[in-house]
Design a protein around this motif. Sequence first.
Motif, short mmCIF file in Angstrom:
data_model
loop_
_atom_site.label_atom_id
_atom_site.label_comp_id
_atom_site.label_asym_id
_atom_site.label_seq_id
_atom_site.Cartn_x
_atom_site.Cartn_y
_atom_site.Cartn_z
N TRP A 133 0.88 -1.18 0.00
CA TRP A 133 0.00 0.00 0.00
C TRP A 133 0.91 1.23 0.00
O TRP A 133 2.07 1.14 0.41
CB TRP A 133 -0.96 -0.01 1.20
N GLN A 134 0.38 2.33 -0.48
CA GLN A 134 1.23 3.52 -0.52
C GLN A 134 0.41 4.80 -0.41
O GLN A 134 -0.75 4.85 -0.82
CB GLN A 134 2.07 3.56 -1.79
N VAL A 135 1.05 5.80 0.17
CA VAL A 135 0.47 7.13 0.26
C VAL A 135 1.41 8.10 -0.45
O VAL A 135 2.63 8.04 -0.25
CB VAL A 135 0.31 7.56 1.73
N THR A 136 0.85 8.96 -1.29
CA THR A 136 1.60 10.07 -1.88
C THR A 136 0.84 11.33 -1.52
O THR A 136 -0.35 11.44 -1.84
CB THR A 136 1.69 9.92 -3.41
N ALA A 137 1.47 12.24 -0.81
CA ALA A 137 0.74 13.42 -0.33
C ALA A 137 1.67 14.62 -0.22
O ALA A 137 2.85 14.50 0.09
CB ALA A 137 0.14 13.14 1.05
N ARG A 138 1.06 15.79 -0.48
CA ARG A 138 1.74 17.05 -0.19
C ARG A 138 1.60 17.28 1.31
O ARG A 138 0.53 17.06 1.88
CB ARG A 138 1.03 18.17 -0.94
N CYS A 139 2.67 17.68 1.94
CA CYS A 139 2.56 18.08 3.34
C CYS A 139 2.99 19.53 3.47
O CYS A 139 4.11 19.89 3.12
CB CYS A 139 3.39 17.22 4.29
N GLN A 140 2.09 20.35 3.97
CA GLN A 140 2.41 21.73 4.31
C GLN A 140 2.52 21.80 5.83
O GLN A 140 1.53 21.57 6.53
CB GLN A 140 1.32 22.66 3.78
N GLY A 141 3.73 22.01 6.30
CA GLY A 141 3.94 22.07 7.75
C GLY A 141 4.85 20.98 8.28
O GLY A 141 5.16 20.97 9.47
N CYS A 142 5.31 20.07 7.41
CA CYS A 142 6.15 18.96 7.89
C CYS A 142 7.63 19.33 7.96
O CYS A 142 8.40 18.65 8.63
CB CYS A 142 5.97 17.75 7.00
N THR A 143 8.04 20.37 7.23
CA THR A 143 9.48 20.66 7.15
C THR A 143 9.91 21.84 8.02
O THR A 143 11.10 22.16 8.09
CB THR A 143 9.90 20.91 5.69
N ARG A 144 8.94 22.51 8.63
CA ARG A 144 9.25 23.58 9.60
C ARG A 144 8.28 23.44 10.75
O ARG A 144 7.07 23.28 10.52
CB ARG A 144 9.07 24.97 8.98
N TRP A 145 8.78 23.49 11.97
CA TRP A 145 7.87 23.39 13.11
C TRP A 145 8.53 23.99 14.35
O TRP A 145 9.74 24.17 14.41
CB TRP A 145 7.48 21.93 13.37
N SER A 146 7.66 24.30 15.30
CA SER A 146 8.11 24.77 16.61
C SER A 146 7.57 23.81 17.65
O SER A 146 6.39 23.45 17.62
CB SER A 146 7.57 26.17 16.89
N SER A 147 8.44 23.38 18.54
CA SER A 147 8.02 22.44 19.58
C SER A 147 9.00 22.58 20.73
O SER A 147 9.86 23.48 20.74
CB SER A 147 8.06 20.99 19.04
N ALA A 148 8.92 21.66 21.68
CA ALA A 148 9.86 21.67 22.80
C ALA A 148 11.30 21.51 22.32
O ALA A 148 12.25 21.82 23.04
CB ALA A 148 9.50 20.57 23.79
N ASP A 149 11.46 21.01 21.08
CA ASP A 149 12.81 20.89 20.50
C ASP A 149 13.34 22.24 19.99
O ASP A 149 14.49 22.34 19.57
CB ASP A 149 12.81 19.91 19.33
#
Length: 217
Positions: A133-149
């Motif tokens: 099975w496979q998923v192909t998707a655009r992700c907006q928000g996966c390459t930049r984020w703010s968190s406890a890291d």
Amino acid sequence: MRTNALLTSVAIWTSALAQQETVRYQDPETGITFASITHANGASYRVALPINSTSSDAVLQIVAPKEFQWCGLAWGGHMTNNPLSVSWTTGATSGQKAIVSNRMAYSYYAVPQQYDGAEHTYLKGTTSNDTHWQVTARCQGCTRWSSADGDIDITTVSETVFAYACSSYAPDTPNSNTSQFNIHEQFGIWNHNLDLGRSESFGDWIRNNPYEASVEV
Ligand code: HEM
């Protein structure tokens, strides 16, 4: 709680610093050129990026052997405090055959929560066949984020550390991407060469590959 039960009952976890290399891979169905790695367990993780990124845009493709009921990518290279794209097969024989879920984990002892900072849009190549099975998707928000890291931006680097996890146990509600699921049996980390998946064609790839749930492969 079922998750805790599995924490004790799943005796064997595998963890490995993968020996495989990232390669440039052109997907024949979409024409998208990804930076791709295929791990020893047969699951592939592929990422494509704009050539000069001014946003947190990426295309992700996860291709997993059917022995796995879910596999996820951790964009920050470990489980907690970074976007997780968790994907699984819905088990459907027509329509939507695979699904992706935005998550973030804040602890190792709870199901990763819904993460509103990222949004996936399905593209052509979200499907299943007899073996994978496979998923192909655009992700907006996966390459930049703010968190406890901290404030993380992987669009500016040539190479980054990713992590994966896979399980042979199906999520509780396979046709919903808000489903609960249980701990993985396998996880690993690796260095992903992002430059191999950067292209000026990024915008065309998204425009030219709208998702069609009914497409059979
Ligand atoms: C119900 C869901 C989950 C539970 C209960 C869970 C639990 C755990 C636990 C207990 C560990 C071991 C920590 C240690 O040995 O120090 C671990 C490690 C790990 N998990 Fe999960 N996990 C879940 C889902 C996920 C997902 C969805 C991903 C990625 C998409 C993921 C990625 C990892 C990775 C990469 C590690 C290795 C340690 C690290 O690098 O952070 N996990 N997980």
